[in-house]
Write a protein that holds these residues in place. Structure first.
Motif, PDB file in Angstrom:
ATOM      1  N   PRO A 184       0.920  -1.241   0.079  1.00 56.74           N
ATOM      2  CA  PRO A 184      -0.064  -0.081   0.025  1.00 56.74           C
ATOM      3  C   PRO A 184       0.875   1.180   0.045  1.00 56.74           C
ATOM      4  N   TRP A 185       0.546   2.282  -0.915  1.00 56.88           N
ATOM      5  CA  TRP A 185       1.335   3.399  -1.067  1.00 56.88           C
ATOM      6  C   TRP A 185       1.476   3.988   0.396  1.00 56.88           C
ATOM      7  N   SER A 186       0.422   3.991   1.511  1.00 57.89           N
ATOM      8  CA  SER A 186       0.354   4.706   2.552  1.00 57.89           C
ATOM      9  C   SER A 186       1.522   3.879   3.583  1.00 57.89           C
ATOM     10  N   ALA A 187       1.754   3.031   3.283  1.00 55.42           N
ATOM     11  CA  ALA A 187       2.846   2.182   4.253  1.00 55.42           C
ATOM     12  C   ALA A 187       4.252   2.538   3.880  1.00 55.42           C
ATOM     13  N   LEU A 188       4.662   3.560   2.805  1.00 55.65           N
ATOM     14  CA  LEU A 188       5.839   3.934   2.392  1.00 55.65           C
ATOM     15  C   LEU A 188       6.312   5.083   3.055  1.00 55.65           C
ATOM     16  N   THR A 189       7.477   5.445   3.164  1.00 54.50           N
ATOM     17  CA  THR A 189       7.864   6.870   3.411  1.00 54.50           C
ATOM     18  C   THR A 189       9.063   7.049   2.669  1.00 54.50           C
ATOM     19  N   LEU A 190       8.983   8.338   1.692  1.00 53.78           N
ATOM     20  CA  LEU A 190      10.040   8.515   0.886  1.00 53.78           C
ATOM     21  C   LEU A 190      11.345   9.206   1.723  1.00 53.78           C
ATOM     22  N   ASP A 191      12.386   8.716   1.548  1.00 50.41           N
ATOM     23  CA  ASP A 191      13.436   9.350   2.360  1.00 50.41           C
ATOM     24  C   ASP A 191      14.284  10.115   1.150  1.00 50.41           C
ATOM     25  N   HIS A 195      -3.892  -4.832   2.729  1.00 46.08           N
ATOM     26  CA  HIS A 195      -3.834  -3.653   3.650  1.00 46.08           C
ATOM     27  C   HIS A 195      -3.588  -4.140   5.196  1.00 46.08           C
ATOM     28  N   GLN A 196      -4.481  -5.165   5.359  1.00 40.04           N
ATOM     29  CA  GLN A 196      -4.236  -5.790   6.831  1.00 40.04           C
ATOM     30  C   GLN A 196      -2.981  -6.096   6.854  1.00 40.04           C
ATOM     31  N   TYR A 197      -2.107  -6.696   6.199  1.00 41.24           N
ATOM     32  CA  TYR A 197      -0.824  -7.352   6.390  1.00 41.24           C
ATOM     33  C   TYR A 197      -0.048  -6.232   6.791  1.00 41.24           C
ATOM     34  N   TYR A 198      -0.005  -5.096   5.899  1.00 47.50           N
ATOM     35  CA  TYR A 198       0.839  -4.016   6.106  1.00 47.50           C
ATOM     36  C   TYR A 198       0.547  -2.841   7.410  1.00 47.50           C
ATOM     37  N   GLY A 199      -0.904  -3.316   7.817  1.00 48.25           N
ATOM     38  CA  GLY A 199      -1.194  -2.538   9.089  1.00 48.25           C
ATOM     39  C   GLY A 199      -1.857  -1.220   8.514  1.00 48.25           C
ATOM     40  N   ARG A 200      -2.514  -1.007   7.325  1.00 52.87           N
ATOM     41  CA  ARG A 200      -2.848   0.132   6.853  1.00 52.87           C
ATOM     42  C   ARG A 200      -4.494   0.063   6.574  1.00 52.87           C
ATOM     43  N   GLU A 201      -5.174   1.336   6.739  1.00 51.19           N
ATOM     44  CA  GLU A 201      -6.453   1.212   6.189  1.00 51.19           C
ATOM     45  C   GLU A 201      -6.383   1.310   4.807  1.00 51.19           C
ATOM     46  N   PRO A 202      -7.400   0.760   4.262  1.00 45.40           N
ATOM     47  CA  PRO A 202      -7.537   0.447   2.674  1.00 45.40           C
ATOM     48  C   PRO A 202      -7.757   2.056   2.260  1.00 45.40           C
ATOM     49  N   TYR A 203      -7.043   2.354   1.113  1.00 48.86           N
ATOM     50  CA  TYR A 203      -7.315   3.847   0.818  1.00 48.86           C
ATOM     51  C   TYR A 203      -8.585   4.218   0.207  1.00 48.86           C
ATOM     52  N   TRP A 204      -9.460   3.269  -0.172  1.00 47.18           N
ATOM     53  CA  TRP A 204     -10.549   3.738  -0.696  1.00 47.18           C
ATOM     54  C   TRP A 204     -11.333   3.972   0.282  1.00 47.18           C
ATOM     55  N   ARG A 205     -11.297   3.647   1.602  1.00 48.91           N
ATOM     56  CA  ARG A 205     -12.174   3.902   2.727  1.00 48.91           C
ATOM     57  C   ARG A 205     -11.927   5.377   3.148  1.00 48.91           C
ATOM     58  N   SER A 206     -11.006   5.944   2.627  1.00 53.02           N
ATOM     59  CA  SER A 206     -10.759   7.364   3.217  1.00 53.02           C
ATOM     60  C   SER A 206     -11.372   8.466   2.303  1.00 53.02           C
TER      61      SER A 206
END
Length: 175
Positions: free
Chosen positions: A88-95, A134-145
């Motif tokens: 999921p895109w939200s699981a990443l941080t761009l350094d 999304h559950q595996y990566y501990g993130r809320e699915p992007y479409w729910r937001s």
């Protein structure tokens, strides 16, 4: 270290976070707005500091215009025998300092993540598959937001008659 989040209608960030000093010296539009192709091949590091893979593809939810996943290639040699994983895109941080992505999981957890090979891609629009990722990566699915203002309106007609004919133009586009 600079931390940046893009606000949304609900006030919460929905994409990858950005950290580092790279934005202060970056030439061009980045890192807040970037061409997806500039991220191809970027390293992805685990919390252990190990390189766990590289960005292979960026998957776009066409109807909402949101980035849904980064497809990471891991293992293999010269693309042969590599495992692909949708993150999921939200699981990443761009350094921007190290010019890589950070994924807040251990190397072992990433190695054990659900994956696929390049000949057998999952149906990424399947809600059951997507929810489990999304559950595996501990993130809320992007479409729910999605807020009420963000919902896709399929019957919207750009060439509506109610557009102001005297509106100013920018690059040939009515504003």
């Amino acid at each position: 270290m600079r931390t940046h989040t893009t606000p949304t209608t609900s006030g919460m960030a929905q994409g990858a976070r950005i950290v580092g000093k790279g934005s202060e010296t970056a030439a061009g539009p980045g890192p807040d707005v970037m061409a997806a192709s500039t991220l191809d091949g970027d390293k992805i590091l685990s919390t252990d500091g190990d390189e766990v893979g590289k960005v292979k593809d960026i998957m776009l939810d066409v109807q909402t215009g949101r980035i849904a996943y980064v497809v990471m290639s891991s293992g293999g040699f010269l693309g042969i025998g590599d495992k692909l994983m949708a993150i999921p895109w939200s699981a990443l941080t761009l350094d921007t300092t190290r010019k890589c992505f950070l994924l807040a999981l251990s190397s072992e957890r990433i190695r054990n993540a659900p994956g696929f090979d390049k000949q057998h891609w999952p149906s990424m629009a399947d809600a059951t598959w997507a929810t489990s990722i999304h559950q595996y990566y501990g993130r809320e699915p992007y479409w729910r937001s999605l807020g009420a203002d963000d919902e896709y309106e399929a019957d919207y007609d750009v060439a509506r008659d109610d557009l102001d004919p005297d509106a100013p133009e920018a690059g040939g586009v009515k504003l």
